[in-house]
Scaffold this motif. Structure first.
Motif, PDB file in Angstrom:
ATOM      1  N   LEU A 129      -8.641  -2.446  -1.616  1.00 33.99           N
ATOM      2  CA  LEU A 129      -7.982  -2.685  -0.337  1.00 33.99           C
ATOM      3  C   LEU A 129      -6.644  -1.943  -0.235  1.00 33.99           C
ATOM      4  CD1 LEU A 129      -8.727  -6.484   0.124  1.00 33.99           C
ATOM      5  CD2 LEU A 129      -9.435  -4.657   1.667  1.00 33.99           C
ATOM      6  N   LEU A 130      -5.970  -1.779  -1.365  1.00 31.58           N
ATOM      7  CA  LEU A 130      -4.682  -1.087  -1.366  1.00 31.58           C
ATOM      8  C   LEU A 130      -4.824   0.409  -1.596  1.00 31.58           C
ATOM      9  CD1 LEU A 130      -2.419  -3.550  -3.427  1.00 31.58           C
ATOM     10  CD2 LEU A 130      -2.823  -3.460  -0.958  1.00 31.58           C
ATOM     11  N   ARG A 131      -6.060   0.869  -1.825  1.00 31.32           N
ATOM     12  CA  ARG A 131      -6.326   2.267  -2.178  1.00 31.32           C
ATOM     13  C   ARG A 131      -5.482   2.664  -3.387  1.00 31.32           C
ATOM     14  NH1 ARG A 131      -5.467   2.756   3.553  1.00 31.32           N
ATOM     15  NH2 ARG A 131      -7.449   2.626   4.677  1.00 31.32           N
ATOM     16  N   ALA A 132      -5.505   1.786  -4.389  1.00 30.22           N
ATOM     17  CA  ALA A 132      -4.626   1.944  -5.556  1.00 30.22           C
ATOM     18  C   ALA A 132      -5.438   2.190  -6.818  1.00 30.22           C
ATOM     19  CB  ALA A 132      -3.772   0.686  -5.730  1.00 30.22           C
ATOM     20  N   GLU A 133      -4.748   2.655  -7.859  1.00 32.29           N
ATOM     21  CA  GLU A 133      -5.365   2.830  -9.167  1.00 32.29           C
ATOM     22  C   GLU A 133      -5.595   1.476  -9.816  1.00 32.29           C
ATOM     23  OE1 GLU A 133      -3.659   6.914 -10.966  1.00 32.29           O
ATOM     24  OE2 GLU A 133      -2.151   5.393 -10.554  1.00 32.29           O
ATOM     25  N   LEU A 134      -6.686   1.367 -10.574  1.00 32.68           N
ATOM     26  CA  LEU A 134      -7.038   0.133 -11.273  1.00 32.68           C
ATOM     27  C   LEU A 134      -6.949   0.351 -12.774  1.00 32.68           C
ATOM     28  CD1 LEU A 134      -8.282  -2.773 -11.309  1.00 32.68           C
ATOM     29  CD2 LEU A 134     -10.530  -1.648 -11.367  1.00 32.68           C
ATOM     30  N   ARG A 185       0.816  -1.216   0.000  1.00 26.74           N
ATOM     31  CA  ARG A 185       0.000   0.000   0.000  1.00 26.74           C
ATOM     32  C   ARG A 185       0.849   1.265   0.000  1.00 26.74           C
ATOM     33  NH1 ARG A 185      -4.308   0.046   4.563  1.00 26.74           N
ATOM     34  NH2 ARG A 185      -5.167  -1.617   3.242  1.00 26.74           N
ATOM     35  N   GLU A 186       1.906   1.270   0.770  1.00 28.04           N
ATOM     36  CA  GLU A 186       2.732   2.480   0.884  1.00 28.04           C
ATOM     37  C   GLU A 186       3.530   2.764  -0.389  1.00 28.04           C
ATOM     38  OE1 GLU A 186       6.638   0.486   3.055  1.00 28.04           O
ATOM     39  OE2 GLU A 186       5.087   1.438   4.272  1.00 28.04           O
ATOM     40  N   ARG A 187       3.562   1.814  -1.328  1.00 27.38           N
ATOM     41  CA  ARG A 187       4.312   2.026  -2.578  1.00 27.38           C
ATOM     42  C   ARG A 187       3.473   2.692  -3.660  1.00 27.38           C
ATOM     43  NH1 ARG A 187       7.203  -3.887  -3.326  1.00 27.38           N
ATOM     44  NH2 ARG A 187       7.702  -4.240  -1.128  1.00 27.38           N
ATOM     45  N   ASP A 188       2.208   2.986  -3.366  1.00 25.12           N
ATOM     46  CA  ASP A 188       1.314   3.607  -4.344  1.00 25.12           C
ATOM     47  C   ASP A 188       1.295   2.801  -5.653  1.00 25.12           C
ATOM     48  OD1 ASP A 188      -0.441   5.449  -5.469  1.00 25.12           O
ATOM     49  OD2 ASP A 188       1.180   6.692  -6.253  1.00 25.12           O
ATOM     50  N   PRO A 189       0.872   1.532  -5.595  1.00 26.55           N
ATOM     51  CA  PRO A 189       0.939   0.675  -6.773  1.00 26.55           C
ATOM     52  C   PRO A 189      -0.171   0.948  -7.782  1.00 26.55           C
ATOM     53  CG  PRO A 189      -0.115  -0.500  -4.985  1.00 26.55           C
ATOM     54  CD  PRO A 189       0.313   0.830  -4.424  1.00 26.55           C
ATOM     55  N   VAL A 190       0.040   0.448  -8.987  1.00 27.24           N
ATOM     56  CA  VAL A 190      -1.011   0.357  -9.999  1.00 27.24           C
ATOM     57  C   VAL A 190      -1.419  -1.103 -10.082  1.00 27.24           C
ATOM     58  CG1 VAL A 190      -1.647   0.722 -12.407  1.00 27.24           C
ATOM     59  CG2 VAL A 190       0.010   2.239 -11.319  1.00 27.24           C
ATOM     60  N   VAL A 191      -2.715  -1.387  -9.981  1.00 23.33           N
ATOM     61  CA  VAL A 191      -3.205  -2.759 -10.051  1.00 23.33           C
ATOM     62  C   VAL A 191      -3.778  -2.993 -11.446  1.00 23.33           C
ATOM     63  CG1 VAL A 191      -4.783  -4.468  -9.079  1.00 23.33           C
ATOM     64  CG2 VAL A 191      -3.702  -2.774  -7.582  1.00 23.33           C
ATOM     65  N   LEU A 192      -3.260  -4.001 -12.143  1.00 23.32           N
ATOM     66  CA  LEU A 192      -3.656  -4.272 -13.526  1.00 23.32           C
ATOM     67  C   LEU A 192      -4.292  -5.651 -13.629  1.00 23.32           C
ATOM     68  CD1 LEU A 192      -0.239  -3.026 -14.184  1.00 23.32           C
ATOM     69  CD2 LEU A 192      -1.932  -2.154 -15.785  1.00 23.32           C
ATOM     70  N   GLY A 193      -5.563  -5.667 -14.021  1.00 24.14           N
ATOM     71  CA  GLY A 193      -6.258  -6.925 -14.197  1.00 24.14           C
ATOM     72  C   GLY A 193      -6.202  -7.397 -15.638  1.00 24.14           C
ATOM     73  N   LEU A 194      -6.183  -8.715 -15.823  1.00 20.15           N
ATOM     74  CA  LEU A 194      -6.290  -9.278 -17.169  1.00 20.15           C
ATOM     75  C   LEU A 194      -7.767  -9.475 -17.481  1.00 20.15           C
ATOM     76  CD1 LEU A 194      -3.255  -9.945 -16.532  1.00 20.15           C
ATOM     77  CD2 LEU A 194      -3.560 -11.923 -18.036  1.00 20.15           C
ATOM     78  N   PRO A 195      -8.235  -8.861 -18.578  1.00 17.17           N
ATOM     79  CA  PRO A 195      -9.646  -9.040 -18.946  1.00 17.17           C
ATOM     80  C   PRO A 195      -9.894 -10.479 -19.389  1.00 17.17           C
ATOM     81  CG  PRO A 195      -8.653  -7.148 -20.060  1.00 17.17           C
ATOM     82  CD  PRO A 195      -7.531  -7.934 -19.464  1.00 17.17           C
TER      83      PRO A 195
END
Length: 211
Positions: free
Chosen positions: A44-49, A21-31
């Motif tokens: 949960l990570l308060r991250a960009e999707l 969470r503290e790394r400000d990640p980008v979460v990338l899903g596979l469609p």
């Protein structure tokens, strides 16, 4: 353990990723099935999707044998070439040019349908968390990890709810970190580890990305 559905899987997975969470990640899903899982992780990570679109490049006359992959993120394209396989088959990348063009057209259409006008998140220098709803052979998500790295991610974390132990060992060689709560020795189908594995349609993906 079995997952009730992809939302449940995403919450279990997200709990294993809170250290990011503290790394400000980008979460990338596979469609498409990976996006509902990724959405829960991102929440949960308060991250960009976002999504990463990947298409396999099959060998001429043996489409199941991957000689590479094409990835798209926003307007950026990445080609991942399996040089040892190309050499073994005595092929050059130009020999599969028609297949590459067809896969690019397919991914362009999929990007239009799924992402619309949603601007892609920058991956340059970021921690990218690549998420799918499960892994069987690992070829598609392996390509996704390589694509995300080539797009400039500083660290690539692979996160899936279930995958065969042997495949995870291989993926651990290309990802900086692999997180997978369930790693059975044998896995015939990802869906067998879910009570509800209903197919995800484009409208669901668009809705999750637009939030």
């Amino acid at each position: 353990m079995h997952y009730a559905d992809r939302v449940h899987a995403g919450r279990v997975l997200g709990a294993r990723l809170e250290h990011l969470r503290e790394r400000d990640p980008v979460v990338l899903g596979l469609p498409r099935g990976g996006v509902p899982v990724a959405a829960e992780v991102a929440a949960l990570l308060r991250a960009e999707l976002d999504v990463v679109l990947v298409g396999k490049i099959g060998a001429p006359g043996a489409v199941e044998l991957a000689v590479g992959a094409i990835g798209r993120h926003g307007e950026q394209w990445v080609e991942v070439r399996a040089e040892p396989v190309l050499a073994l088959l005595e092929l050059s990348w130009s020999d599969v040019a028609d297949t590459v063009a067809a896969v690019k057209a397919e991914l362009t259409d999929r990007a239009r349908r799924l992402c619309g006008d949603v601007a892609p998140r920058s991956l340059a220098g970021r921690t990218a968390v690549v998420v799918d709803d499960g892994v069987a052979t690992g070829s598609t998500i392996e390509a996704a990890v390589r694509v995300v790295r080539d797009l400039g991610a500083e660290q690539v974390v692979l996160a899936v709810p279930v995958a065969p132990a042997a495949v995870l060992d291989r993926l651990g060689e290309i990802a900086d970190e692999v997180v997978c709560p369930l790693a059975p020795v044998d896995l015939d189908a990802v869906g067998q580890w879910y009570e509800d594995f209903t197919q995800v349609d484009d409208a669901v993906v668009r809705d999750l990305l637009s939030r």
